[in-house]
Design a protein around this motif. Sequence first.
Motif, PDB file in Angstrom:
ATOM      1  N   ASN A 138       0.846  -1.189   0.000  1.00  0.00           N
ATOM      2  CA  ASN A 138       0.000   0.000   0.000  1.00  0.00           C
ATOM      3  C   ASN A 138       0.885   1.243   0.000  1.00  0.00           C
ATOM      4  N   HIS A 139       0.884   1.985  -1.116  1.00  0.00           N
ATOM      5  CA  HIS A 139       1.712   3.190  -1.253  1.00  0.00           C
ATOM      6  C   HIS A 139       0.820   4.363  -1.618  1.00  0.00           C
ATOM      7  N   THR A 140      -0.104   4.688  -0.739  1.00  0.00           N
ATOM      8  CA  THR A 140      -1.001   5.814  -0.969  1.00  0.00           C
ATOM      9  C   THR A 140      -0.476   7.044  -0.238  1.00  0.00           C
ATOM     10  N   GLY A 141      -0.986   8.213  -0.645  1.00  0.00           N
ATOM     11  CA  GLY A 141      -0.537   9.446  -0.019  1.00  0.00           C
ATOM     12  C   GLY A 141      -0.771   9.450   1.475  1.00  0.00           C
ATOM     13  N   ALA A 142      -1.944   9.002   1.892  1.00  0.00           N
ATOM     14  CA  ALA A 142      -2.273   8.848   3.316  1.00  0.00           C
ATOM     15  C   ALA A 142      -2.655   7.396   3.522  1.00  0.00           C
ATOM     16  N   ASP A 185      10.613  10.437 -15.836  1.00  0.00           N
ATOM     17  CA  ASP A 185      11.984   9.917 -15.833  1.00  0.00           C
ATOM     18  C   ASP A 185      12.279   9.135 -14.562  1.00  0.00           C
ATOM     19  N   VAL A 186      11.835   9.657 -13.422  1.00  0.00           N
ATOM     20  CA  VAL A 186      12.058   8.957 -12.151  1.00  0.00           C
ATOM     21  C   VAL A 186      11.254   7.649 -12.122  1.00  0.00           C
ATOM     22  N   VAL A 187      10.004   7.703 -12.602  1.00  0.00           N
ATOM     23  CA  VAL A 187       9.179   6.495 -12.636  1.00  0.00           C
ATOM     24  C   VAL A 187       9.787   5.463 -13.574  1.00  0.00           C
ATOM     25  N   ARG A 188      10.324   5.918 -14.683  1.00  0.00           N
ATOM     26  CA  ARG A 188      10.982   4.993 -15.629  1.00  0.00           C
ATOM     27  C   ARG A 188      12.141   4.267 -14.952  1.00  0.00           C
ATOM     28  N   ARG A 189      12.933   4.980 -14.165  1.00  0.00           N
ATOM     29  CA  ARG A 189      14.046   4.328 -13.476  1.00  0.00           C
ATOM     30  C   ARG A 189      13.547   3.312 -12.454  1.00  0.00           C
ATOM     31  N   CYS A 190      12.424   3.616 -11.810  1.00  0.00           N
ATOM     32  CA  CYS A 190      11.831   2.669 -10.857  1.00  0.00           C
ATOM     33  C   CYS A 190      11.383   1.400 -11.572  1.00  0.00           C
ATOM     34  N   ILE A 191      10.709   1.565 -12.704  1.00  0.00           N
ATOM     35  CA  ILE A 191      10.252   0.401 -13.470  1.00  0.00           C
ATOM     36  C   ILE A 191      11.440  -0.428 -13.937  1.00  0.00           C
ATOM     37  N   ASP A 192      12.519   0.248 -14.363  1.00  0.00           N
ATOM     38  CA  ASP A 192      13.711  -0.482 -14.801  1.00  0.00           C
ATOM     39  C   ASP A 192      14.266  -1.346 -13.669  1.00  0.00           C
ATOM     40  N   ASP A 219       7.944   4.843   3.705  1.00  0.00           N
ATOM     41  CA  ASP A 219       8.784   5.827   3.021  1.00  0.00           C
ATOM     42  C   ASP A 219       7.978   6.482   1.905  1.00  0.00           C
ATOM     43  N   PRO A 220       7.727   7.794   1.977  1.00  0.00           N
ATOM     44  CA  PRO A 220       6.908   8.433   0.956  1.00  0.00           C
ATOM     45  C   PRO A 220       7.614   8.582  -0.386  1.00  0.00           C
ATOM     46  N   GLU A 221       8.918   8.404  -0.396  1.00  0.00           N
ATOM     47  CA  GLU A 221       9.656   8.545  -1.651  1.00  0.00           C
ATOM     48  C   GLU A 221       9.479   7.289  -2.510  1.00  0.00           C
ATOM     49  N   LEU A 222       9.685   7.456  -3.798  1.00  0.00           N
ATOM     50  CA  LEU A 222       9.486   6.340  -4.718  1.00  0.00           C
ATOM     51  C   LEU A 222      10.480   5.219  -4.463  1.00  0.00           C
ATOM     52  N   ARG A 223      11.629   5.554  -3.926  1.00  0.00           N
ATOM     53  CA  ARG A 223      12.621   4.523  -3.619  1.00  0.00           C
ATOM     54  C   ARG A 223      12.092   3.539  -2.581  1.00  0.00           C
ATOM     55  N   GLY A 224      11.222   4.024  -1.684  1.00  0.00           N
ATOM     56  CA  GLY A 224      10.635   3.133  -0.698  1.00  0.00           C
ATOM     57  C   GLY A 224       9.764   2.083  -1.338  1.00  0.00           C
ATOM     58  N   LEU A 225       8.941   2.473  -2.312  1.00  0.00           N
ATOM     59  CA  LEU A 225       8.101   1.513  -3.027  1.00  0.00           C
ATOM     60  C   LEU A 225       8.964   0.557  -3.834  1.00  0.00           C
ATOM     61  N   GLN A 226       9.979   1.080  -4.470  1.00  0.00           N
ATOM     62  CA  GLN A 226      10.879   0.247  -5.268  1.00  0.00           C
ATOM     63  C   GLN A 226      11.533  -0.830  -4.406  1.00  0.00           C
ATOM     64  N   SER A 227      12.018  -0.442  -3.235  1.00  0.00           N
ATOM     65  CA  SER A 227      12.660  -1.408  -2.334  1.00  0.00           C
ATOM     66  C   SER A 227      11.657  -2.428  -1.813  1.00  0.00           C
ATOM     67  N   ASP A 267      -0.707  -0.533  -9.636  1.00  0.00           N
ATOM     68  CA  ASP A 267      -1.890   0.228 -10.061  1.00  0.00           C
ATOM     69  C   ASP A 267      -2.089   1.408  -9.108  1.00  0.00           C
ATOM     70  N   SER A 268      -1.814   2.626  -9.573  1.00  0.00           N
ATOM     71  CA  SER A 268      -1.392   2.925 -10.917  1.00  0.00           C
ATOM     72  C   SER A 268      -0.162   3.828 -10.893  1.00  0.00           C
ATOM     73  N   LEU A 269       0.397   4.051 -12.091  1.00  0.00           N
ATOM     74  CA  LEU A 269       1.554   4.917 -12.223  1.00  0.00           C
ATOM     75  C   LEU A 269       1.178   6.390 -12.247  1.00  0.00           C
ATOM     76  N   GLY A 270      -0.100   6.695 -12.462  1.00  0.00           N
ATOM     77  CA  GLY A 270      -0.530   8.080 -12.606  1.00  0.00           C
ATOM     78  C   GLY A 270      -0.082   8.995 -11.480  1.00  0.00           C
ATOM     79  N   PRO A 271      -0.415   8.678 -10.215  1.00  0.00           N
ATOM     80  CA  PRO A 271       0.012   9.547  -9.112  1.00  0.00           C
ATOM     81  C   PRO A 271       1.534   9.654  -8.991  1.00  0.00           C
ATOM     82  N   LEU A 272       2.247   8.589  -9.336  1.00  0.00           N
ATOM     83  CA  LEU A 272       3.702   8.609  -9.247  1.00  0.00           C
ATOM     84  C   LEU A 272       4.294   9.551 -10.295  1.00  0.00           C
ATOM     85  N   ILE A 273       3.755   9.502 -11.505  1.00  0.00           N
ATOM     86  CA  ILE A 273       4.235  10.396 -12.557  1.00  0.00           C
ATOM     87  C   ILE A 273       3.906  11.845 -12.220  1.00  0.00           C
TER      88      ILE A 273
END
Length: 250
Positions: free
Chosen positions: A98-102, A174-181, A128-136, A162-168
């Motif tokens: 679960n990686h929601t804003g709240a 570019d940051v989301v692309r690196r996460c997907i990679d 971790d609210p940063e995208l790196r937290g979700l990636q890890s 689901d979904s990439l929209g809020p992340l983008i």
Amino acid sequence: MSTDQPHPSRADDGPPDDLSAFIGLLNELKTTGCNLLVVGDAPREVFTRASGRLLGDDDQLRYRLLAVTDATPRSIAERLPDPDAAPRSLTETTRILNHTGAPRSVTAATDPTTPPELAGIRETCVADPELRGLQSALAEAIDETENRADRLRPADLRVCLDSLGPLIDHYGPDVVRRCIDAVGGHVRDRDAMAHYVLANAYDSDPVQALAPGVDAIIELRTVDPDEYGHDAQQRWHVPRRDITTEWTPL
């Protein structure tokens, strides 16, 4: 189209061997691991339906890992298999990040809005609210699923974001692309299948920015059911192989 039994049709203006080439490609992706981007100008219900099929048939043993940013509890439940048809309990084979804003639990049995299908499923709220937290968290969950499963065959592990929209919107493509990679590397290492939902048109800038990082793009659209006999269609794009299928029923 179920990825367990793909039956695509070739484009009307394509050469006769397009169909066999595409089926061969799908079988290759299932065997070696793949990352798919699901896009289109369609209602969220259509994305939920497509996601459920990509997560695998009800009666096949699949391990499912769902990372959610804006998906509702009901849409999560709707894409999971019927508990009566699944060969193992969903609590054994399914995990939710679960990686929601709240962060608010989507599986809490004490919440009257929680669909009963989700009760008891392991849920991790990514602190971790940063995208790196979700990636890890995704990488760790993939590793843990592999370790806990008896034996993972190719395509046994299905991953959904689901979904990439809020992340983008927050981090940029570019940051989301690196996460997907990064996540995609873990997916391929386990011969797994992952799909990422982005409710944008195929030719939009965000989709085209992410396209080089995935193996194929599934485009969705709605159609007039009186004219077509169904209400939604899909077509696959594989830019690296210059392959685009015709529209087929979802």
